[in-house]
Design an enzyme around this catalytic site. Structure first.
Site, PDB file in Angstrom:
ATOM      1  N   HIS A  23      35.506  -6.945  32.902  1.00 17.10           N
ATOM      2  CA  HIS A  23      36.092  -6.041  33.901  1.00 17.10           C
ATOM      3  C   HIS A  23      35.621  -4.602  33.685  1.00 17.10           C
ATOM      4  O   HIS A  23      35.110  -3.958  34.608  1.00 17.10           O
ATOM      5  CB  HIS A  23      37.621  -6.125  33.812  1.00 17.10           C
ATOM      6  N   GLU A  24      35.805  -4.111  32.463  1.00 17.07           N
ATOM      7  CA  GLU A  24      35.474  -2.713  32.201  1.00 17.07           C
ATOM      8  C   GLU A  24      33.965  -2.476  32.154  1.00 17.07           C
ATOM      9  O   GLU A  24      33.486  -1.419  32.587  1.00 17.07           O
ATOM     10  CB  GLU A  24      36.129  -2.258  30.897  1.00 17.07           C
ATOM     11  N   HIS A  27      32.801  -2.016  35.689  1.00 18.70           N
ATOM     12  CA  HIS A  27      33.069  -0.657  36.163  1.00 18.70           C
ATOM     13  C   HIS A  27      32.001   0.310  35.663  1.00 18.70           C
ATOM     14  O   HIS A  27      31.454   1.113  36.430  1.00 18.70           O
ATOM     15  CB  HIS A  27      34.434  -0.183  35.645  1.00 18.70           C
TER      16      HIS A  27
END
Length: 208
Positions: A23-24, A27
């Site tokens: 997820h990170e 980003h």
């Protein structure tokens, strides 16, 4: 919703780490692609879990199956196109989680068809990789700062509404605790979870 089974917690650690890191990292990667090198300079363009873990968010993901990671800091002023950059970066994390969940589900189906599970804990590990990634994607699309859904929403709100929404960030943790103590997750997020699983099943149906 709360799951304090020790074996499930242990089996869920791979899914937890995959959900957080992917997820990170997504980003950070998309922010870098959009022209902002802030995540790279702050050491977030990495698969190292230590760089992305928020202790409270990780604990909530383990026991409640909904949680969060340490937000990737970005500078929207560096994006070549501010609105496009904000939307793409915000959606990148949840999208990466859904892709990871789908891949884990495909692996699970392939191993099942090949009768390679045996008596190992692998089926439960894969189940939780799918579950954590789907839940992480859904949870982060709640329009509450600093979650991803709020950043997408802010791209379409008038400036004065953006300030009001941003001001909620100081109360976000308390709001999330209240939501977890109410039927919110049962009546809103669980149906979304089922919708995602239904979509996955529709794609994979010809191969089942």
């Amino acid at each position: 919703m709360f799951n304090l089974n020790f074996l499930n917690i242990v089996a869920g650690i791979p899914g937890l780490l995959i959900a957080l890191v992917i997820h990170e990292y997504a980003h950070a990667l998309i922010a870098d692609y959009m022209g902002d090198d802030t995540p790279r300079l702050s050491g977030r363009l990495t698969f190292n879990p230590i760089s992305h873990i928020d202790p409270i968010g990780m604990l909530m993901l383990l026991v409640a199956q909904f949680g969060w990671a340490k937000p990737v800091m970005v500078n929207p002023n560096n994006f070549r196109n501010w609105r496009k950059g904000e939307i793409c970066v915000s959606l990148a994390g949840p999208a990466a989680n859904l892709i990871a969940a789908f891949i884990a589900l495909v692996i699970q189906i392939c191993l099942m068809k090949l009768h390679l599970f045996g008596t190992t804990a692998l089926p439960e590990v894969l189940n939780l990789i799918v579950l954590y990634n789907v839940n992480f994607a859904i949870f982060n699309m709640i329009p509450l700062p600093p979650l991803d859904g709020s950043r997408v929403l802010m791209c379409f709100l008038p400036t004065e509404w953006n300030y009001k929404l941003a001001s909620l960030e100081r109360y976000s943790f308390l709001i999330l605790i209240v939501l977890m103590a109410t039927p919110f997750f049962t009546y809103i997020l669980i149906p979304l979870q089922r919708l995602v699983f239904g979509f996955f099943s529709m794609i994979l149906l010809p191969f089942l």
